[in-house]
Every structure is written in C-alpha cells, then in structure tokens.
Design an enzyme around this catalytic site. Structure first.
Site, PDB file in Angstrom:
ATOM      1  N   GLN A   1       0.824  -1.204   0.000  1.00  0.00           N
ATOM      2  CA  GLN A   1       0.000   0.000   0.000  1.00  0.00           C
ATOM      3  C   GLN A   1       0.862   1.259   0.000  1.00  0.00           C
ATOM      4  O   GLN A   1       0.542   2.244  -0.661  1.00  0.00           O
ATOM      5  CB  GLN A   1      -0.926  -0.002   1.224  1.00  0.00           C
ATOM      6  CG  GLN A   1      -1.736   1.264   1.413  1.00  0.00           C
ATOM      7  CD  GLN A   1      -2.750   1.502   0.303  1.00  0.00           C
ATOM      8  OE1 GLN A   1      -3.143   0.575  -0.386  1.00  0.00           O
ATOM      9  NE2 GLN A   1      -3.168   2.744   0.130  1.00  0.00           N
ATOM     10  N   GLU A   2       1.958   1.224   0.724  1.00  0.00           N
ATOM     11  CA  GLU A   2       2.790   2.413   0.882  1.00  0.00           C
ATOM     12  C   GLU A   2       3.557   2.767  -0.388  1.00  0.00           C
ATOM     13  O   GLU A   2       3.624   3.928  -0.774  1.00  0.00           O
ATOM     14  CB  GLU A   2       3.785   2.214   2.036  1.00  0.00           C
ATOM     15  CG  GLU A   2       3.175   2.258   3.427  1.00  0.00           C
ATOM     16  CD  GLU A   2       2.847   3.681   3.863  1.00  0.00           C
ATOM     17  OE1 GLU A   2       3.204   4.624   3.148  1.00  0.00           O
ATOM     18  OE2 GLU A   2       2.225   3.832   4.927  1.00  0.00           O
ATOM     19  N   SER A   3       4.170   1.784  -1.018  1.00  0.00           N
ATOM     20  CA  SER A   3       5.120   2.088  -2.097  1.00  0.00           C
ATOM     21  C   SER A   3       4.874   1.346  -3.394  1.00  0.00           C
ATOM     22  O   SER A   3       5.603   1.581  -4.369  1.00  0.00           O
ATOM     23  CB  SER A   3       6.543   1.763  -1.619  1.00  0.00           C
ATOM     24  OG  SER A   3       6.684   0.357  -1.420  1.00  0.00           O
TER      25      SER A   3
END
Length: 746
Positions: free
Chosen positions: A605-607
């Site tokens: 989700q982050e990167s």
C-alpha cells in the site's frame, strides 16, 4: 546473487534434460557420468565467459560516461572522438550500447559552437540521424530527435534549425521559443518582393508565439517575439484578461506580477490604468485570500467591472473560506448570498459556493448551522457531501435511511453504501440483507470481505475468495506461446535489466512504461500482463505492479500483489526483544506478533514495492518511513541506522518498518485497524478518533467514520491486501479479521 540464482535454476534444468535424453540411449553408466560432467563443464564455462564479458562491458560503459563528463568539462570532446567511438564499438551486444552512444552525442553537441567547422557539425548530424533511422522505435529516439535542435542552436544554424522544426516538433518550451526566434530572424534577413507573403509568414510566427504566451507564466528569451507581437496589435485587453484568468486559476502570483509589468514594457508608463488596477486586485487576492470580504463588499458587477473580476470572485471564494476558523460561532451563508447577488452569480455558481461553504463548516456544532446544513444537503444532490453526512450518522448512530436515499443512483451502487443499506434493513428485511451481502461477497475489496464475514460470523468469512474461485496465473512473456513476441521485446527487457543492475531504477521504469504503452494494439493487454508476470519473476516487483495497473489487470491478484522480498520479511520478523521508549511503559515485545502478510500489505500500500519511493513529506522506501521515525525506531529496537539513504535499501527499510509496526502493536495489540491508522495518520490522531467514538462503535462503524479520506482507504486496502497475501501464501487458517478487531467496541 541474482545471477547465481538463475545459474542454479538453469543448471538444474540442464541436468534434468540431460538425464532425460540419456535415459533413452542406455549407454554404460560411466559414459552417462562422463557425458553429463562434460556437458555441465562446457555450459558452466560458456556461462562464466558471458558473465565476464558483461562485467567488462559494464565497466567500460561506466568509464566512458566518466571520460565524456571530464571531456565536456575540459572542452576536449572532439580531440578524442575516435577513442570514444572505439569504446562504444567494444560494447557490441551490451544492452546499453545506445545509451553510450547517446552520452557521446550529448557530449559532442555540448562542444559545438558557432566556430565549429560546418563539415564537423554536418557529420555529427548525420550520425544522429543514422541512429534514428536504424532504431525507429527505440525509447531514446525522441531524445536523439530533440538533441538535433540543440546541435543547430549551438552551431547557430538558423536555416537548419527552422527546416528541422518543420519535420519534428521541439518538446521543450525553451526550444519552441528558439525556433520562433530563428524564424523571425530569417524573415527579417530575407529579401523578398512579395510583401503579402512576408506578412503572412510573420503573422504565422506571431500567432504561434501568442499561443505560448497565453498558456505560460513566463517565456524564456522572448523579447524580440514579444515586441513583434505587440507591434502587430497582439496584446489586447481581451488577451491580457484571458491570460490573467489562467494565471489566477493556478494561483500564480509571480505570473500575475510578470503580466502586470508587460503593461508598461514598451513606453515605461501604464497604457491602461484600469487593466493595471484589475491585475493588482488579482495579485492581492492571490496573496491574501482574506481580502475577498472587503473586495466583494466594495465592488460589484454593476460598477462597470469586467468578467475577469467576477471570475476572480468565483475562484477566490473557497480560498477565502479556508481563512475562516471551522469552529466559528453560527456560520451563515447569508452574507455570501448577498455577494452572489452583487456579482450576478448564476444558480449553478451559487450551488458551487454553497458546496464549498458546507465543506468548510460541515462539522461545526452550531445547532442553527446543522439544521440549515441538513436541509441544504437534501436539496443539493451532491454525493460527496451526502457521503460525509452518512459517515456522521454512522458515528452518531443515527438513522442512515434519509441520507442513503439522497445518494444518486451511481452513489448507491458503491460497495460501501450497498453494505450499509443491507445493514440498515437487517432487522426489517433479513432476506434482502442476505441477498445484498451475498452478491457483494462475490466481488473484490474490503466491503465484500466484510459482507462475507457478516454472512459467516463464526469464521468471520475466512472462505472469502475475493470475487474469483481460483487465482488467475498469467503466463510470462517467456512462455512458448509468446515466443515471437518475446524476441521482439527482449532487447528492451535486457536494457531494463541492466539499468536496474546499475541501480538506475527511475530510468528503468521510464523504459518499462514506454515498452508497455507502445506495444502493438493486437492483444496489447495480454502482452502487458505477460510482461508484468515476467517482471515479477525477475524480482522487478515495482515494475510488475506498475504493469498490472497499466494493463488494468484487476483480476490478476498475484500480479497486483507479488510476494516481494519474502526472505527479508522472514529475517525482520524473527523473534527478538524490543525495548520501547523511556517515555512509554517498558515492554518486551515479540516482533513476530506482526504477521508477514500484514507487513507486506503495508509495504504494498505504501510504495507499490518501489524501493526508491519518496513522498512529498520525505517518507522513503518500501515502507515509506520518515527519517525521524526511522531514527527513533532504530534507537528503540537497537537496529542499525546511519542516515536517510539507508531507507532506500530494502532490508534496512523492512527491518525498521516492521520494528515500528511492532511498537504500534504493543500499543494496539493484534488490531490492524488501529495499527494501520496510526502508521498512516499518527497515533495521536487515532487516540482522538477513539475518544470521539467513546467505546460505542462497532468495527465497521469505526472504519467508515475515520475522518481522513486517505486513512480510511488505507486501512481498508491494507486489511484486504493482508487477506489476499494469506491466500497467496497458502496460509492454513486465513483470517479476515481478528477477535480484537471484530468483536471490540471502539
């Protein structure tokens, strides 16, 4: 390590094939062993030779780049051109040979000036054109084409410049202006008796300049063009106002100031005092949005003002509202309704103002405002505001029905509101609720997973199959069915592989996207999917995800969620003791309380698995850690951390990111909803949201009422990705929600 892995796999395959072939010949046992050993030795020798050649070429490539940089600095590029060409020739079969040639072209072009002999310029031009002709579909083609503009410009070859621009459009604004300057200069030097033709040519140049002037804040080196445009009557009040609108919409204060200076560029005195005054008003409104109150009270459309000022009022209103405190006493739209009347706003424009006003003060606790707000919401038919009111009703535990009914047909079809409609009618129409949740559970996403849990509360929906009965496994581009296509894309894939080997991930991603977006239309999506599968097989996880997005391969979960850096997570989540900050109660926490699938879901989700990802807030790497968070976590968990550059190293980032998750888990044991919320928005905000909920909200109610749009979506995605990863990694007992998440009140 990558090469060793590939070597081992290939060796095993060769061994198996060798045994299979020899099994049908039945030679003596000693011959079997001798032939196999000889074959393996020959294969290993050839493989080692290829590896050695690649390493040598890579070193040559890097040395060539450094030599060219030094030569440009010392202005000695032409003196050693033969040496550079020999080095490039030695790079035959090296994937980045064309990059080496490009570096050579760039260096040669930088050394060209007005004194460079024409034959030398022409020879370089022919070399570049030959590269373009021989590589018509290469990623670097556009760069080579644009480099010829610089060559003509450096050589002061105006005719060549203009003629080339008739075939190839310059991409940069600076070069577009340079071409127009060259055309204008040539028109001025040509002796022509056809004054009409000369006038038409100038008009065409000026018209193209005007389009650039209207669209851009400031143009480079345009003094002569501006003067010619002005002399031909190009700068009219209408065009000044048109540009002013564009700049004001962009909130470009510097651009407006530049535009104002042009009013006295020719004479040194303001040619139009009214125009100058209006531009000054726009600059003031841009710099100080709060001045709109005084501006609107003093002026109106009835005072012979232009449409420009009305446009400014319309655009400034949302900016003005942001200068007012959200908790102001009894906010009222009445004064702004009078402004709207003064400025003769249409019903549509007034509606946009009301929506902006409601967005600003939506949570204001004034009873008068709340009554007016709810009445207006039912009249405005604005789904974004209605959805916000639904979330308020959810955390206030009031009836959702009027707000669900106020949604548009499109809004009602969203998964979230279908879920809440079912829950709202659960007691009055249980069969309908079951019908809605059953249909929803056959789709992908958080609310389908939640619907599955509602239908099967004992297991909390662990049999949820995210909308497909089995995982769709895409064939790689190396599959036999794609043999011809693989040969076509293989050179580009080898370039991408070598760029990544050199840690030039940004350049590799550019080339990857170029490859996927420029595939032939025939079976384009299928080829994009096959290439994305190949990327994941090469451990290019960020490119695999990127490719799945470009291909819109929504059903290919294993492409969208690759099992990336798996062994690093195993290392990071090995049991260890953590000493938390002295400001918190001392605790011993086992890092394995954070599951591997949850940590991977956070990273995805982050990167999107880009190890070089960097946010506007300076969060870095796979798990998007802020340097301050990384430093504090390293101190708490006794992990190594040198500086911000460490966060771009996958193992370092994963070690620190999982340690930080473990700290949050100590605060919110086994509750991924709160952990993910805190990871995204900060624990202090989570505490504020919990205090507002006051232990009265069920899990779905708490998630739906998270105030931040980003955090709300973040939590839903992470929990969904976690479950997908459990299924992808064949976890024996996958869980949608833990007891701590599902059964508690928030």
């Amino acid at each position: 390590m990558r090469y060793l892995k590939h070597t081992s796999i290939s060796l095993l395959m060769l061994t198996a094939l060798s045994f299979s072939a020899l099994a049908h010949q039945h030679p003596p046992k000693s011959t079997h062993k001798s032939n196999l050993a000889q074959t393996q030795a020959q294969w290993t020798k050839a493989r080692n030779a290829d590896e050695l050649k690649r390493i040598t070429q890579r070193a040559t490539f890097l040395q060539l780049e450094n030599l060219l940089k030094s030569a440009v600095k010392n202005n000695t590029v032409s003196d050693n051109a033969e040496l550079y060409l020999k080095l490039i020739e030695s790079l035959k079969d090296y994937p980045l040979k064309m990059d080496a040639m490009t570096a050579y072209f760039d260096a040669r072009i930088k050394s060209v000036n007005q004194t460079t002999p024409p034959e030398e310029v022409n020879a370089l031009k022919q070399e570049i054109e030959q590269a373009i002709a021989q590589n018509p579909t290469h990623f670097l083609r556009t760069r080579w084409e644009q480099s010829l503009f610089t060559l003509f410009q450096n050589a002061n070859d105006l005719e060549g410049f203009v003629h080339y621009a008739q075939r190839v459009k310059p991409s940069s604004l600076e070069m577009q202006i340079a071409v127009l300057n060259a055309e204008l200069q040539l028109e001025g030097t040509e002796n022509t008796t056809d004054k009409k033709q000369d006038s038409n040519a100038n008009t065409h140049i000026i018209s193209r300049y005007e389009q650039l002037w209207l669209a851009n804040s400031k143009l480079p080196n345009d003094t002569q063009l501006w003067a010619a445009w002005y002399a031909h009557g190009g700068r009219t009040a209408a065009k000044v106002y048109q540009k002013a609108e564009t700049l004001f919409a962009k909130n470009d204060e510097n651009g407006l100031a530049q535009l104002a200076t042009e009013l006295h560029r020719m004479t040194g005195e303001n040619e139009d005092e009214k125009m100058a005054a209006q531009l000054q008003l726009l600059q003031t409104l841009t710099k100080t949005p709060a001045s709109l109150a005084e501006f609107s009270a003093r002026l109106s459309m009835t005072e012979n003002n232009t449409a420009l000022l009305k446009f400014a009022v319309l655009q400034s209103f949302p900016r003005y509202l942001r200068t007012l405190p959200e908790n102001m006493k009894d906010p009222s739209f009445a004064p702004y309704a009078q402004w709207a009347k003064n400025w003769q706003l249409t019903d549509t424009e007034i509606r946009e103002w009301e929506i902006a006003f409601l967005n600003r003060f939506f949570d204001n606790e004034s009873p008068l405002f709340q009554q007016w707000r709810d009445t207006e919401l039912l009249n405005l038919n604005a789904d974004n505001l209605t959805e916000r009111r639904l979330r308020m009703a959810i955390w206030q535990k009031t009836d959702l029905t009027p707000w669900l009914n106020a949604l548009s047909d499109e809004g009602r079809q969203k998964q979230e509101w279908r879920y809440w409609l079912a829950k709202t009618i659960e007691k009055s129409d249980s069969p309908k609720t079951t019908e809605i949740w059953t249909a929803l559970s056959h789709e992908q996403g958080f609310y389908p997973m939640l619907a599955a849990a509602k239908l099967d509360p004992q297991t909390r929906g662990k049999r949820y199959h995210f909308g497909q009965p089995q995982l769709l496994v895409a064939p790689s581009i190396t599959d036999e069915s794609w043999a011809d296509e693989f040969q076509k894309v293989k050179p580009a894939l080898e370039e991408i592989a070598e760029l990544r080997q050199l840690d030039r991930l940004g350049a590799a991603k550019q080339r990857w996207r170029f490859l996927l977006e420029n595939l032939p239309d025939d079976q384009k999506k299928e080829k994009q999917i096959a290439l994305s599968q190949y990327a994941n097989q090469q451990n290019w996880f960020d490119l695999g995800v990127d490719g799945s997005i470009i291909a819109k391969a929504f059903d290919h979960i294993q492409l969208r969620l690759p099992i990336a850096y798996s062994h690093y997570y195993d290392i990071a989540l090995k049991p260890r003791r953590l000493t938390l900050s002295k400001r918190k109660p001392q605790a011993s926490q086992n890092a394995t309380s954070i599951s591997k699938t949850f940590a991977m879901a956070i990273s995805r989700q982050e990167s999107a698995w880009n190890p070089q990802a960097q946010s506007s807030a300076n969060a870095r790497g796979l798990m998007q850690l802020l340097p301050s968070t990384a430093k504090a976590t390293a101190s708490h968990a006794k992990l190594p951390y040198t500086d911000e550059a460490d966060l771009f190293k996958p193992l370092n980032n994963i070690l620190l990111g999982t340690a930080y998750l473990a700290e949050l888990n100590a605060k919110y044991p086994n509750n991924r909803i709160l952990i993910a919320s805190a990871y995204n928005a900060g624990a202090h905000r989570v505490e504020k949201w919990l205090a507002r909920a006051n232990g009265k909200l069920e899990m779905d109610e708490f998630v739906a009422s998270i105030p931040f749009y980003e955090t709300r979506g973040y939590v839903q995605n992470v929990l969904t990705y976690d479950f997908y990863y459990q299924r992808l990694q064949n976890k024996e007992d996958p869980q949608t929600f833990s007891n701590e998440e599902y059964d508690r009140l928030y």
